[in-house]
Design a protein around this motif. Structure first.
Motif: not given
Lengths: 373, 602
Positions: A58, A60, A63, A92, A94, A96, A117, A119, A156, A158, A247
């Motif tokens: 993951y 994360g 950003t 995964s 994350e 923006n 994922s 946001g 995903n 958020d 997840c």
């Protein structure tokens, strides 16, 4: 040993109004050095733990998608080189919505990222502005299709609720809009006002009004209803997914699997020891993990109850009994009896699972359960 | 020779209404006679307890010897016995008076005679003391010494000719006070060669000397090595030390003779062997009869004291025992409560006494306490004819076994500026008082007399009086007797379960209001829990008030913070800490503070 990997990327374009996480705006110039430091930490840890298999990675932040295509490639390929990543590993990242483009998306997909994922937080522009987000809803939508078009199917979004100025209808609309996109997963977080954030300051000044508990609960019910209409089923306090798309990485946290955190402020649980890395500046200076604590039996049990009951499937009593002994499982069952009568949880099929009402007050329920240990 | 020594002894005390400057005058006398060098002086030397200084009150009597060279060139030995001023400690005053021949009566030059002034004067007259009026605080702009002088002459009937005008604070007129003491307080008499009779007027515990007696030798003498006998206690001991008290501590002397005030140590392990009011005599050559003693003091107010953390029971017990060493008027015995576990039923002389003990336990022994509502002692006549004294509502027999109940009443005296008379009368009315008398004293002040039930007085009477009269009213009471009364036991039910520690006995007419008010306060004091909690007030089986603590609605941490679970763990730790201060009543967690919240006034 088997272990999940978390990689923290602390860079952000700007700090969101509610964020008190380890993230820094305007430090992107250190990104190359940072990646070097993370990869060298990864090597050390690999030598130390001899990790045999990695079922989930993951990335994360912060950003991660703020990094350049080349930086992202170096980071991901570096990680893949160092650790024995499983073939069907959940990988995964994350992102923006305001920081993505076709090249980046295709590059990370090619490097092995198979889950992203975004946001998105809210459908309403004025709420996004209040939150200090750098993107619009339209950009979020675009980003989702970008991922989809690049061949990333596990997506995903958020979202946030219990925001100042937000109405129940706003929440419903956000979930509806999100669930109509080709996504597999929604994380829906209730706002936590953290001291030291701009949002906290504004609430303190009276510029903004915090949502009260009743409103927050109504919003949550509405969101859940909207999500489940489109088969995004709640499987954890804040998480909804299509069947089979839960997840894997988060489930590792909630079931106390091993996970190795790399990068500044990253937390790890390895062989019943918890430790965490220093903040950005110390990390860049080469400082090693700051806290390390061996977890005793009682503490481990408390953690299991606290984490596993976050999931709708609940605490696995059979597993609990096998790990810690039958007598402790029985103590938990005994304490649970009156909570079950009160409709806060159910015990069946060897699982102790909290009802929706129970999940609303999970802290207090956990308090009652671990009191018995 | 012995007689000429007696002629130069003066045993006296200072009596005053609270806050009229007693301790300050005592300080000045010590300073003037050189017992305390100026540099060693801290304010209120005799109030050595931290609490005494802080609250500006005297709790224990203390005796101090001061040498004084008078105008006639002779050295005199002045024994000053400092006494408490508050109504709760009247018994201490009364003991101290028995050791004296004279009393300095301090009257505040602007406030004049107050309730406690009179009460103490009567006590002093009972003991045949020579009373020397002294007018203090003459430095204040509002001082009216002439008015106050007249008041003393009219109301008490004392001659104020030559009465010293003093400012203890500024050290004015102190020499006059000493001169008056020497010239007007009679020297003690008593035959030095007669068999020993020493009156115990106080006791202390000293870690090195054991239990020691403060005594006034009435006749005969005592010295180290003598075998002494406690006449009432019937125990015998060998004297290890005799002497006088100075502000610096013990001052051993060769002997104590008739007329002397001092202490006797005799390796006494148990303070209970020294009964205040008892007479010490010589075991080899005993006196025929003991001196007249004091009535044993009976506690007026009881409450349950429990450790907030059950594990502290032994420490609480230890602390109470240590406090009792120096405060014979404190009584306690173990009791158990379903809600609060193991603790003690404690008896006090009054509310101030109760507060002081609680505060000393918390401060000096660092204990966290839960106290229950104070109760008075009720008399119960059972249908089978048996008479019971009940100091704990839990012990009240069932209603159908009670023929009748009686509650204690007090003679209450309130003195206040006339403008508050209406407010005071309203208050006394609300508190089931019966008006007896009202008279104008002077300068626009009024003295009111009421018969009041003690159980109303101990609830919130004093605080309410002070707030309704903006602190101007003074209040004093003495036990009058027992009166039959329509009393009921008010129980509180939490989620349907009775909480014994919250039960009170109350007059039927007041039960509804009290029930409602306690239910409301509990509602605020009990935090939301997983389920709704009904709070009910009940008399017998009948519910008279109900409130509800709503169930907790939202208590959950939304986010996982990338595997960082420290926040969650901290929350759990905080929760656990909180639970330590909770008492389990059935399925309900009740914070310790809730038991005290019900005592607070509205």
């Amino acid at each position: 040993m088997v272990s999940a990997i978390y990689v923290h990327v602390p860079f952000c374009k700007s700090k969101c109004a509610y964020c008190d996480f380890e993230s820094h705006a305007g430090k992107l110039c250190f990104a190359d050095d940072y990646i070097t430091a993370v990869l060298s930490e990864a090597k050390e840890r690999m030598d130390e733990y001899k990790i045999s298999s990695v079922p989930s990675v993951y990335v994360g932040g912060g950003t991660p998608s703020l990094l350049s295509k080349e930086q992202l490639q170096r980071l991901i390929y570096g990680i893949r080189e160092i650790f024995p990543i499983e073939a069907d590993c959940e990988f995964s990242m994350e992102m923006n919505p305001g920081t993505v483009n076709v090249e980046k998306m295709e590059a990370v997909k090619k490097a092995g990222v198979n889950r992203v994922s975004f946001g998105a937080q809210a459908y309403q522009e004025e709420l996004l502005k209040m939150l200090g987000r750098i993107h619009t809803w339209a950009q979020a939508k675009e980003a989702v299709y970008l991922a989809k078009d690049s061949g990333i199917n596990n997506i995903n979004i958020d979202l946030m609720y219990a925001l100042p100025m937000q109405t129940e209808e706003d929440v419903r609309e956000s979930v509806k809009q999100a669930s109509m996109l080709p996504i597999t997963h929604i994380s829906m977080y209730s706002l936590i006002l953290e001291e030291g954030t701009r949002m906290h300051e504004r609430v303190k000044n009276g510029e903004l009004t915090e949502a009260d508990d009743e409103t927050a609960i109504r919003m949550h019910r509405a969101a859940m209803e909207e999500a489940e209409k489109r088969c995004l089923m709640r499987y954890e306090i804040s998480n909804y997914a299509h069947e089979g798309m839960e997840c894997r990485h988060n489930i590792c946290y909630w079931t106390r699997g091993n996970y190795l955190g790399l990068g500044c402020a990253a937390h790890s649980l390895m062989n019943e020891r918890r430790f965490s890395n220093p903040g950005f500046h110390d990390y860049m200076k080469g400082a090693k993990c700051t806290e390390e604590s061996e977890i005793g039996l009682l503490e481990a049990m408390e953690e299991s109850v606290m984490l596993e009951t976050r999931m709708v499937r609940g605490l696995d009593l059979t597993g609990f009994s096998e790990r810690y002994g039958r007598s402790y499982a029985e103590k938990i069952m005994k304490a649970a009896a009156f909570l079950e009568r009160g409709g806060l949880l159910r015990i069946s099929g060897g699982k102790l699972s909290l009802t929706d009402a129970g999940l609303d007050v999970q802290n207090a329920v956990v308090g009652k359960l671990i009191e018995a240990l | 020779m012995a007689e000429s020594k007696q002629k130069r002894i003066r045993n006296f005390c200072i009596i005053a209404h609270i806050d009229h400057g007693k301790s300050t005058l005592a300080d000045r006398l010590l300073e003037k006679t050189g017992v305390m060098a100026l540099r060693d002086m801290t304010d209120q030397i005799l109030d050595s307890m931290e609490l005494e200084r802080e609250r500006g009150i005297t709790i224990k009597s203390k005796a101090v010897r001061m040498p004084y060279k008078a105008e006639d060139g002779e050295m005199y030995e002045l024994n000053l016995i400092d006494t408490p001023g508050h109504v709760d400690f009247t018994y201490e005053v009364s003991r101290a008076l028995a050791a004296c021949e004279g009393a300095i009566l301090i009257v505040d030059a602007s406030q004049g005679i107050e309730a406690q002034t009179l009460a103490n004067v009567y006590l002093a007259l009972d003991h045949d003391l020579e009373i020397l009026p002294v007018i203090n605080k003459i430095d204040l702009p509002s001082a009216q010494p002439d008015v106050v002088k007249k008041e003393i002459e009219d109301e008490i009937g004392l001659d104020t000719e030559g009465c010293p005008l003093v400012s203890a604070k500024q050290g004015i007129g102190i020499e006059d006070v000493l001169r008056e003491v020497v010239s007007r307080v009679p020297p003690p008499d008593g035959d030095v060669s007669a068999p020993l009779q020493a009156l115990i007027f106080d006791s202390y515990y000293d870690n090195y000397r054991g239990a020691i007696s403060s005594v006034r030798v009435k006749q005969g003498s005592v010295k180290v090595g003598d075998r002494i006998r406690m006449m009432a206690g019937e125990r015998e001991f060998d004297v290890t030390e005799v002497g006088a008290f100075t502000p610096n501590g013990y001052f051993p002397t060769e002997r104590l003779s008739a007329g002397d005030v001092g202490y006797i140590a005799a390796s006494i392990k148990d303070i209970a062997d020294i009964r205040v009011g008892d007479t010490i005599t010589n075991a080899m050559r005993p006196a025929d009869a003991p001196l007249p003693g004091y009535k044993p003091v009976l506690p007026m107010v009881y409450c349950g004291i429990y450790p907030a953390d059950g594990a502290d029971y032994e420490s609480l017990k230890d602390a109470l025992e240590r406090l009792r060493l120096n405060d014979a008027s404190l009584s306690f015995e173990p009791e158990t409560s379903v809600a609060l576990g193991y603790g003690f039923r404690c008896g006090f002389l009054g509310l101030l006494h109760m507060e002081i003990i609680q505060e000393r336990l918390e401060r000096e022994f660092d204990l966290d306490l839960v106290t229950t509502a104070p109760s008075v002692v009720y008399h119960v006549k059972r249908t089978d004819g048996e008479l019971l004294s009940i100091d704990n509502p839990t012990n009240l027999p069932p209603v159908n076994e009670i023929e009748f109940m009686e509650e204690p009443y007090v003679d209450a005296h309130v003195i206040s500026p006339a403008e508050y008379v209406g407010a005071i009368m309203d208050l006394c009315q609300e508190k089931r008082g019966t008006f007896k008398d009202m008279k104008y004293i002077d300068g626009g002040r009024v003295a009111l007399s009421y018969d009041l039930p003690l159980n109303e007085v101990i609830y919130d009477f004093f605080d309410t009086l002070k707030s309704r009269t903006r602190g101007y009213a003074s209040f004093d009471y003495e036990l009058k007797g027992y009166i039959e009364s329509d009393l009921v036991k008010l129980d509180m039910l939490l989620n349907g379960e009775m909480c014994d520690a919250l039960s009170i006995i109350v007059h039927r007419d007041r039960a509804y209001a009290r029930g409602r008010s306690i239910a409301e306060k509990l509602k605020d004091a009990i935090p939301r829990q997983l389920f709704e909690i009904p709070i009910q007030a009940a008399i017998g089986g009948k519910i008279i008030a109900r409130e509800t603590v709503k169930a907790l609605r939202k208590d959950v941490l939304a986010k996982c913070y990338g595997g960082d679970i420290t926040r969650k763990k901290k929350l759990l730790e905080k929760q656990k800490e909180g639970k330590k201060r909770m008492r389990q009543v059935g399925s309900v967690e009740v914070p310790s503070e809730a038991f005290m919240a019900v005592l607070k006034m509205d």
